[in-house]
Design a protein around this motif. Structure first.
Motif, PDB file in Angstrom:
ATOM      1  N   ASP A 120       0.861  -1.175   0.000  1.00 13.60           N
ATOM      2  CA  ASP A 120       0.000   0.000   0.000  1.00 13.60           C
ATOM      3  C   ASP A 120       0.902   1.231   0.000  1.00 13.60           C
ATOM      4  N   MET A 121       1.008   1.912  -1.133  1.00 14.36           N
ATOM      5  CA  MET A 121       1.946   3.034  -1.263  1.00 14.36           C
ATOM      6  C   MET A 121       1.384   4.365  -0.785  1.00 14.36           C
ATOM      7  N   VAL A 122       0.101   4.368  -0.363  1.00 12.62           N
ATOM      8  CA  VAL A 122      -0.444   5.606   0.190  1.00 12.62           C
ATOM      9  C   VAL A 122       0.382   5.989   1.414  1.00 12.62           C
ATOM     10  N   ASP A 123       0.848   4.957   2.158  1.00  7.38           N
ATOM     11  CA  ASP A 123       1.807   5.164   3.237  1.00  7.38           C
ATOM     12  C   ASP A 123       3.194   4.784   2.708  1.00  7.38           C
ATOM     13  N   VAL A 124       4.023   5.806   2.429  1.00  2.00           N
ATOM     14  CA  VAL A 124       5.325   5.601   1.774  1.00  2.00           C
ATOM     15  C   VAL A 124       6.249   4.713   2.607  1.00  2.00           C
ATOM     16  N   TRP A 139       7.399   0.466  -8.973  1.00  2.00           N
ATOM     17  CA  TRP A 139       6.358   0.667  -9.989  1.00  2.00           C
ATOM     18  C   TRP A 139       5.159   1.330  -9.341  1.00  2.00           C
ATOM     19  N   ILE A 140       4.898   2.592  -9.761  1.00  2.00           N
ATOM     20  CA  ILE A 140       3.814   3.377  -9.156  1.00  2.00           C
ATOM     21  C   ILE A 140       2.677   3.549 -10.160  1.00  2.00           C
ATOM     22  N   GLU A 141       1.447   3.524  -9.645  1.00  2.00           N
ATOM     23  CA  GLU A 141       0.295   3.903 -10.452  1.00  2.00           C
ATOM     24  C   GLU A 141      -0.479   4.910  -9.606  1.00  2.00           C
ATOM     25  N   THR A 142      -0.737   6.098 -10.113  1.00  2.00           N
ATOM     26  CA  THR A 142      -1.486   7.101  -9.348  1.00  2.00           C
ATOM     27  C   THR A 142      -2.192   8.084 -10.270  1.00  2.00           C
ATOM     28  N   PRO A 143      -3.493   8.359 -10.099  1.00  2.00           N
ATOM     29  CA  PRO A 143      -4.425   7.727  -9.160  1.00  2.00           C
ATOM     30  C   PRO A 143      -4.608   6.241  -9.492  1.00  2.00           C
ATOM     31  N   THR A 144      -4.937   5.448  -8.453  1.00  3.59           N
ATOM     32  CA  THR A 144      -5.075   4.011  -8.651  1.00  3.59           C
ATOM     33  C   THR A 144      -6.496   3.662  -9.087  1.00  3.59           C
ATOM     34  N   ASN A 145      -6.607   2.444  -9.556  1.00  8.12           N
ATOM     35  CA  ASN A 145      -7.855   1.942 -10.118  1.00  8.12           C
ATOM     36  C   ASN A 145      -8.378   0.800  -9.245  1.00  8.12           C
ATOM     37  N   PRO A 146      -9.584   0.781  -8.766  1.00  3.48           N
ATOM     38  CA  PRO A 146     -10.646   1.785  -8.950  1.00  3.48           C
ATOM     39  C   PRO A 146     -10.800   2.729  -7.767  1.00  3.48           C
ATOM     40  N   MET A 147      -9.883   2.679  -6.776  1.00  2.00           N
ATOM     41  CA  MET A 147     -10.123   3.432  -5.543  1.00  2.00           C
ATOM     42  C   MET A 147      -9.623   4.877  -5.591  1.00  2.00           C
ATOM     43  N   MET A 148      -8.957   5.263  -6.700  1.00  2.00           N
ATOM     44  CA  MET A 148      -8.487   6.643  -6.889  1.00  2.00           C
ATOM     45  C   MET A 148      -7.544   7.084  -5.763  1.00  2.00           C
ATOM     46  N   ASN A 149      -6.782   6.111  -5.214  1.00  2.00           N
ATOM     47  CA  ASN A 149      -5.777   6.479  -4.214  1.00  2.00           C
ATOM     48  C   ASN A 149      -4.686   7.309  -4.866  1.00  2.00           C
ATOM     49  N   ILE A 150      -4.167   8.265  -4.110  1.00  2.00           N
ATOM     50  CA  ILE A 150      -3.111   9.147  -4.610  1.00  2.00           C
ATOM     51  C   ILE A 150      -1.797   8.766  -3.939  1.00  2.00           C
ATOM     52  N   ILE A 151      -0.781   8.540  -4.754  1.00  2.00           N
ATOM     53  CA  ILE A 151       0.528   8.138  -4.244  1.00  2.00           C
ATOM     54  C   ILE A 151       1.523   9.268  -4.478  1.00  2.00           C
ATOM     55  N   ASP A 152       2.306   9.563  -3.454  1.00  2.00           N
ATOM     56  CA  ASP A 152       3.209  10.711  -3.448  1.00  2.00           C
ATOM     57  C   ASP A 152       4.492  10.374  -4.211  1.00  2.00           C
ATOM     58  N   LYS A 278     -11.774  17.424  -0.442  1.00  2.00           N
ATOM     59  CA  LYS A 278     -10.818  17.728   0.646  1.00  2.00           C
ATOM     60  C   LYS A 278     -10.650  16.537   1.569  1.00  2.00           C
ATOM     61  N   THR A 279     -11.716  15.721   1.696  1.00  2.00           N
ATOM     62  CA  THR A 279     -11.682  14.583   2.618  1.00  2.00           C
ATOM     63  C   THR A 279     -10.994  13.361   2.005  1.00  2.00           C
ATOM     64  N   HIS A 280     -10.658  13.418   0.703  1.00  3.08           N
ATOM     65  CA  HIS A 280     -10.020  12.264   0.049  1.00  3.08           C
ATOM     66  C   HIS A 280      -8.625  12.079   0.639  1.00  3.08           C
ATOM     67  N   PRO A 281      -8.255  10.830   0.995  1.00  8.43           N
ATOM     68  CA  PRO A 281      -6.908  10.622   1.550  1.00  8.43           C
ATOM     69  C   PRO A 281      -5.856  11.124   0.544  1.00  8.43           C
ATOM     70  N   ASN A 282      -4.872  11.837   1.025  1.00  6.82           N
ATOM     71  CA  ASN A 282      -3.815  12.398   0.169  1.00  6.82           C
ATOM     72  C   ASN A 282      -4.328  13.449  -0.827  1.00  6.82           C
ATOM     73  N   HIS A 283      -5.450  14.113  -0.491  1.00  3.56           N
ATOM     74  CA  HIS A 283      -5.941  15.220  -1.334  1.00  3.56           C
ATOM     75  C   HIS A 283      -4.866  16.296  -1.500  1.00  3.56           C
ATOM     76  N   GLN A 289       0.819  17.495  -6.820  1.00  2.40           N
ATOM     77  CA  GLN A 289       1.459  16.858  -7.976  1.00  2.40           C
ATOM     78  C   GLN A 289       0.573  16.813  -9.226  1.00  2.40           C
ATOM     79  N   MET A 290      -0.686  17.223  -9.112  1.00  7.50           N
ATOM     80  CA  MET A 290      -1.578  17.205 -10.265  1.00  7.50           C
ATOM     81  C   MET A 290      -2.124  18.616 -10.536  1.00  7.50           C
TER      82      MET A 290
END
Ligand code: PLP
Length: 380
Positions: A120-124, A139-152, A278-283, A289-290
């Motif tokens: 889980d890369m949301v926590d580096v 290997w990073i994918e961001t936003p992720t599919n299908p949960m739209m997690n954001i990775i730093d 605003k409430t999305h994790p890593n908003h 970065q976006m």
């Protein structure tokens, strides 16, 4: 050159033979040589083709890179990156990963002795815990599919640089209009061109871009040696599609925001996953970065009703039930029975892919028509 100018002009030159303003479709396998070794830069179309070459330099410019390579699909591009590794090497990858990427890692490359760890890369910090002397690629994918997690991406690059580990980013969901991983320090950026870059659901293609000369040498050597290239007709279609990338993605973002808020205010909806909230994790990371939050949205239903989810996806008319994403038309999908059906239910549930989870690829139609379509589908 600014981004909106690059999409139109980067890598594009009038045809030297005729002055044609648009890059011709050089539908040819080979090129006449004046004498042995004397040619105009092209010898054989697996190695190089002028239509593909124009697209490769255009996409490289869009990702702020020097070297671009196009492939027969997104997965062929991923295949090229992993072939740069050697038996015994290890890769750390996101756990919330495109299913096809997971499949090629596990069922193709593990048997050649390359090992993959999914975290889980949301926590580096989870990445640091997994790094050892054999780790060669993150290997990073961001936003992720299908949960739209954001990775730093920047934080991961910092960790990777110290250990001389390469970082690759699958930038398919964001597009270079919204996010440019090479500018954040990544070594390679990968695209399923099939999605937003093509943008019209009429081509399957992949691409890689890098600034690193030795990685580029390997990339072109593998592209030519393995031969998973795309054809000139498809290259032409993507050159045409890319010319409106900035306009399309702008509208995807605007419509995405309106649809996300409609869902958020709908009493039948439980969670809405869209990085613009605003409430999305890593908003905050997404904001950093976006340049926008995109048109990909997932949501769950109150009570997690599978029947209600099935009813909604069968009732929408403008949102068509289909896999894929990133085209001008809106699509609706049901991950637990479609893209993620092969993942055991317990595993799925852990990562948030509930039975009622619905994924939208919000297109560039009129937003009020899209919302009306969803409103009707929610009615019993
Ligand atoms: C579709 C997709 C791929 C695979 O690309 P193809 O062009 O279908 O081979 C890889 N990553 C992501 C995020 C995708 O959406």
């Amino acid at each position: 050159m600014k981004f909106n100018t690059k999409v139109i002009h980067a890598g594009i030159h009038p045809d030297p033979a005729t002055g044609a303003i648009m890059t011709p479709i050089y539908q040819t396998s080979t090129y006449v040589q004046e004498e042995i070794g004397v040619h105009k830069g092209f010898e054989y179309s697996r190695t190089g083709n002028p239509t593909r070459a124009a697209l490769e330099s255009n996409l490289a410019a869009l990702e702020s890179g020097k070297y671009g390579a196009c492939f027969g699909s997104g997965l062929a591009a991923i295949d090229c990156v992993i072939k740069m590794l050697n038996p015994g090497d290890e890769v750390i990858s996101t756990n919330d990963l495109y299913g096809g990427s997971y499949r090629i890692f596990k069922t193709i490359f593990e048997k050649y002795g390359i090992n993959f760890h999914f975290v889980d890369m949301v926590d580096v910090q989870n990445i640091s815990n997994e790094i050892n002397d054999k780790t060669k690629l993150i290997w990073i994918e961001t936003p992720t599919n299908p949960m739209m997690n954001i990775i730093d991406v920047k934080s991961i690059v910092e960790i990777a640089k110290i250990k001389r580990i390469k970082v690759a980013v699958d930038n398919t969901f964001a597009t270079p209009y919204l996010q440019r991983p090479l500018e954040l320090g990544a070594d390679i950026v990968m695209h399923s061109v099939t999605k937003y870059l093509g943008g019209h659901s009429d081509v399957v293609m992949g691409a890689l871009v890098t600034n690193d000369e030795s990685l580029a040498e390997e990339m072109y050597r593998i592209q030519n040696s393995s031969g998973a290239v795309c054809g000139p007709m498809d290259s032409f279609l993507v050159l045409r599609g890319v010319k409106t990338l900035h306009l399309r993605v702008q509208r995807h973002c605007e419509n995405g925001e309106k649809v996300a808020h409609f869902l958020h205010n709908n009493p039948q909806v439980d969670q809405v996953y869209w990085p613009g909230f605003k409430t999305h994790p890593n908003h905050e990371v997404a904001k950093e970065q976006m340049n926008g939050f995109g048109g990909m949205i997932s949501f769950t239903l109150v009570g997690d009703s599978l029947d209600k989810a099935k009813s909604i996806v069968s009732k929408t008319k403008l949102f068509t039930l289909a896999e894929s994403l990133g085209g001008v038309e809106s699509l609706i999908g049901h991950p637990s029975t479609m893209t993620h059906a092969s993942i055991p239910r317990e595993e799925r549930m852990k990562s948030g892919v509930l039975d009622s989870l619905i994924r939208l690829s919000v297109g560039i139609e009129d937003a009020s028509d899209l919302i009306e379509d969803l409103e009707n589908a929610f009615k019993n």
